[in-house]
Design a protein around this motif. Structure first.
Motif, PDB file in Angstrom:
ATOM      1  N   UNK A   1      -0.063  18.072  31.597  1.00 27.84           N
ATOM      2  CA  UNK A   1      -1.146  17.976  32.582  1.00 27.84           C
ATOM      3  C   UNK A   1      -2.390  17.270  32.047  1.00 27.84           C
ATOM      4  N   UNK A   2      -2.210  16.346  31.110  1.00 23.81           N
ATOM      5  CA  UNK A   2      -3.334  15.581  30.583  1.00 23.81           C
ATOM      6  C   UNK A   2      -3.350  14.148  31.102  1.00 23.81           C
ATOM      7  N   UNK A   3      -2.365  13.785  31.910  1.00 25.39           N
ATOM      8  CA  UNK A   3      -2.350  12.508  32.603  1.00 25.39           C
ATOM      9  C   UNK A   3      -1.891  12.732  34.045  1.00 25.39           C
ATOM     10  N   UNK A   4      -2.455  11.956  34.964  1.00 23.38           N
ATOM     11  CA  UNK A   4      -1.907  11.946  36.318  1.00 23.38           C
ATOM     12  C   UNK A   4      -0.971  10.753  36.441  1.00 23.38           C
ATOM     13  N   UNK A   5      -0.475  10.504  37.640  1.00 20.17           N
ATOM     14  CA  UNK A   5       0.490   9.417  37.825  1.00 20.17           C
ATOM     15  C   UNK A   5      -0.108   8.062  37.454  1.00 20.17           C
ATOM     16  N   UNK A   6      -1.361   7.825  37.850  1.00 23.15           N
ATOM     17  CA  UNK A   6      -2.006   6.559  37.520  1.00 23.15           C
ATOM     18  C   UNK A   6      -2.177   6.402  36.013  1.00 23.15           C
ATOM     19  N   UNK A   7      -2.617   7.497  35.358  1.00 24.56           N
ATOM     20  CA  UNK A   7      -2.798   7.453  33.913  1.00 24.56           C
ATOM     21  C   UNK A   7      -1.489   7.228  33.185  1.00 24.56           C
ATOM     22  N   UNK A   8      -0.435   7.889  33.666  1.00 24.19           N
ATOM     23  CA  UNK A   8       0.879   7.696  33.057  1.00 24.19           C
ATOM     24  C   UNK A   8       1.304   6.242  33.142  1.00 24.19           C
ATOM     25  N   UNK A   9       1.048   5.624  34.273  1.00 25.54           N
ATOM     26  CA  UNK A   9       1.407   4.222  34.436  1.00 25.54           C
ATOM     27  C   UNK A   9       0.645   3.326  33.468  1.00 25.54           C
ATOM     28  N   UNK A  10      -0.655   3.564  33.309  1.00 25.02           N
ATOM     29  CA  UNK A  10      -1.467   2.740  32.409  1.00 25.02           C
ATOM     30  C   UNK A  10      -1.038   2.908  30.957  1.00 25.02           C
ATOM     31  N   UNK A  11      -0.815   4.156  30.526  1.00 24.93           N
ATOM     32  CA  UNK A  11      -0.396   4.403  29.148  1.00 24.93           C
ATOM     33  C   UNK A  11       0.987   3.802  28.895  1.00 24.93           C
ATOM     34  N   UNK A  12       1.879   3.939  29.854  1.00 25.21           N
ATOM     35  CA  UNK A  12       3.242   3.416  29.689  1.00 25.21           C
ATOM     36  C   UNK A  12       3.236   1.891  29.579  1.00 25.21           C
ATOM     37  N   UNK A  13       2.400   1.235  30.365  1.00 25.57           N
ATOM     38  CA  UNK A  13       2.329  -0.233  30.284  1.00 25.57           C
ATOM     39  C   UNK A  13       1.764  -0.689  28.935  1.00 25.57           C
ATOM     40  N   UNK A  14       0.763   0.024  28.452  1.00 25.26           N
ATOM     41  CA  UNK A  14       0.197  -0.311  27.138  1.00 25.26           C
ATOM     42  C   UNK A  14       1.230  -0.100  26.039  1.00 25.26           C
ATOM     43  N   UNK A  15       1.993   0.976  26.138  1.00 27.50           N
ATOM     44  CA  UNK A  15       3.026   1.260  25.139  1.00 27.50           C
ATOM     45  C   UNK A  15       4.132   0.211  25.171  1.00 27.50           C
ATOM     46  N   UNK A  16       4.469  -0.279  26.359  1.00 31.19           N
ATOM     47  CA  UNK A  16       5.505  -1.316  26.481  1.00 31.19           C
ATOM     48  C   UNK A  16       5.084  -2.587  25.763  1.00 31.19           C
ATOM     49  N   UNK A  17       3.788  -2.881  25.773  1.00 31.40           N
ATOM     50  CA  UNK A  17       3.298  -4.062  25.056  1.00 31.40           C
ATOM     51  C   UNK A  17       3.496  -3.896  23.546  1.00 31.40           C
ATOM     52  N   UNK A  18       3.292  -2.674  23.045  1.00 33.33           N
ATOM     53  CA  UNK A  18       3.545  -2.385  21.633  1.00 33.33           C
ATOM     54  C   UNK A  18       5.033  -2.593  21.325  1.00 33.33           C
ATOM     55  N   UNK A  19       5.873  -2.077  22.199  1.00 30.15           N
ATOM     56  CA  UNK A  19       7.322  -2.191  22.005  1.00 30.15           C
ATOM     57  C   UNK A  19       7.763  -3.648  21.946  1.00 30.15           C
ATOM     58  N   UNK A  20       7.214  -4.470  22.831  1.00 37.82           N
ATOM     59  CA  UNK A  20       7.575  -5.886  22.843  1.00 37.82           C
ATOM     60  C   UNK A  20       7.193  -6.564  21.526  1.00 37.82           C
ATOM     61  N   UNK A  21       6.010  -6.237  21.004  1.00 38.98           N
ATOM     62  CA  UNK A  21       5.572  -6.835  19.739  1.00 38.98           C
ATOM     63  C   UNK A  21       6.472  -6.392  18.585  1.00 38.98           C
TER      64      UNK A  21
END
Length: 443
Positions: free
Chosen positions: A211-231
């Motif tokens: 309960x420390x992220x809502x749906x919007x926050x989850x989306x933002x964190x997940x997109x940022x993490x995907x950029x790390x994964x790509x690198x």
């Protein structure tokens, strides 16, 4: 300075605690420097076990490796987590010295009281870290022959676990070849940065389910993490390190500044939660502030550079405890996002006893991420380990209350420590002590 340098060149300088230092400690101690490379001087500090029922020769020797990289075992690990005294120099009830001798090492070189003569002497990867530690351990066991037959365990925390895995692999090889004499009994990886990407990729789901992220926050964190994964997938590790820092910014913005080391312990910092400030600070500098800063708070600096420095008596005048920590951190930045899961596999295949333990409330190395990299192991025993049900452990401080779960198969164990963050011995000292006794076969 000339006298200290000449002593350093001897490689090992032993001091037994007897200098009028005002504290209640009765345990025998030794400390000194080892020149692990030209211009690279590593500091260590040993506490002999202080048990009323057994001599040190009947108990194991534990080496503690701090994280960061750049965190001081001789400072933070000693006075904040498992040493005989806390930072107020009062006896610690859950000190590991009750059940083992403890060797703290300021590692990599430049950490704590360790120091380098030039910028070129800092380690840049775990291979160098492991090579340096082999030099230190060889000299330690050659000089301290009374510990050669004592079971020797490496315990670690955070980035210390990544280093511990690499060190353990080289140590096992050295013992098998006979170039280093010790009774290596196993390695314990606590909240360890073994697979950085698995940690980063699970931050979003972990924060969402708590309960420390809502749906919007989850989306933002997940997109940022995907950029790390790509690198990472492209082998762009320096870029991945920068994007890791960016992802932490996104986490902080969406959680109102969650504490990466214990999600239930928020410490508001207006500077850190200001998007404008975050966007102006270079990524590596932000990482240092988040992950080196907590290990060098002012009260610990005052202790280490004051009474402790005076007690030790061998620290060169131009060396300040923690003075090179940021250099250590930045020098390793190209190594941060590289995994060492394959190293753990090699340890297991070699028959080395490996333990993973993790705190329930840790974010930076969340348990979900740890479980994911464990499932990637190629170790032949993994299917049998995975089929086992875990066993509950009572919290020693609260009998009848579950403090942890664990399971073991052959030479691999996993401990889930409840109500603990990244620094398990600080958050749950009695439970950490019980785990130590179990891993070292005293309980």
């Amino acid at each position: 300075m000339g006298l200290i340098r000449s002593l350093s060149l001897v490689l090992l300088f032993f001091v037994i605690f007897d200098d009028g230092f005002s504290n209640p400690l009765k345990a025998k101690e030794s400390w000194g420097y080892v020149d692990v490379r030209e211009g690279a001087h590593m500091f260590w500090w040993l506490y002999y076990s202080d048990s009323s029922s057994a001599s040190f020769s009947q108990l194991p020797l534990v080496m503690w490796l701090q994280g960061g990289p750049g965190g001081s075992g001789c400072g933070f690990g000693n006075f904040e987590e498992i040493g005989p005294l806390d930072r107020d120099l009062e006896p610690r009830k859950s000190s590991w010295v009750q059940y083992s001798s403890v060797l703290f090492v300021d590692n990599p070189v430049g950490t704590g009281f360790s120091y380098t003569d030039t910028d070129k002497a800092f380690a840049t990867d775990v291979a160098t870290v492991a090579s340096d530690m082999m030099v230190l351990l060889k000299h330690f066991f050659d000089k301290m022959k009374e510990f050669q037959s004592v079971p020797f365990y490496i315990f670690s925390e955070s980035y210390g676990g990544k280093m511990a895995a690499a060190i353990s692999l080289e140590l096992n090889k050295a013992v098998e070849k006979g170039s280093l004499k010790c009774n290596f009994a196993g390695v314990a990886l606590g909240d360890s940065w073994i697979s950085p990407l698995d940690s980063v990729m699970t931050w979003g789901p972990y924060l969402y389910t708590t309960s420390l992220l809502d749906d919007n926050g989850l989306g933002e964190v997940s997109r940022a993490a995907e950029a790390v994964k790509q690198a990472v997938n492209q082998g762009q590790y320096l870029k991945a390190t920068e994007l890791w820092s960016v992802t932490e910014n996104v986490v902080e913005q969406n959680t109102n500044g969650v504490n990466f080391y214990n999600i239930l312990t928020q410490e508001p910092d207006d500077e850190m939660t200001s998007f404008l400030v975050l966007s102006l600070i270079p990524p590596t500098a932000l990482l240092m502030r988040r992950h080196i800063g907590p290990l060098h708070h002012q009260s610990l600096k005052d202790l280490m550079n004051g009474p402790i420095r005076k007690k030790l008596g061998i620290i060169p005048q131009n060396v300040t405890w923690g003075g090179q920590a940021e250099d250590v951190f930045s020098s390793m930045s190209g190594d941060f996002m590289k995994p060492v899961v394959d190293v753990v596999d090699q340890l297991l295949d070699a028959g080395v006893k490996v333990t993973v333990y993790n705190g329930q409330l840790d974010l930076i190395v969340d348990t979900m991420g740890q479980e994911q990299w464990v499932k990637q192991l190629k170790w032949a025993g993994l299917p049998s380990f995975s089929q086992l049900k875990w066993t509950a452990l009572d919290d020693p401080a609260y009998p009848g209350v579950t403090g942890a779960f664990y399971k073991t198969y052959k030479n691999f164990s996993f401990y889930w420590i409840l109500k603990a963050g990244h620094m398990i011995p600080s958050d749950q000292g009695p439970m950490a002590l019980k785990m130590l006794k179990m891993i070292t076969q005293q309980d």
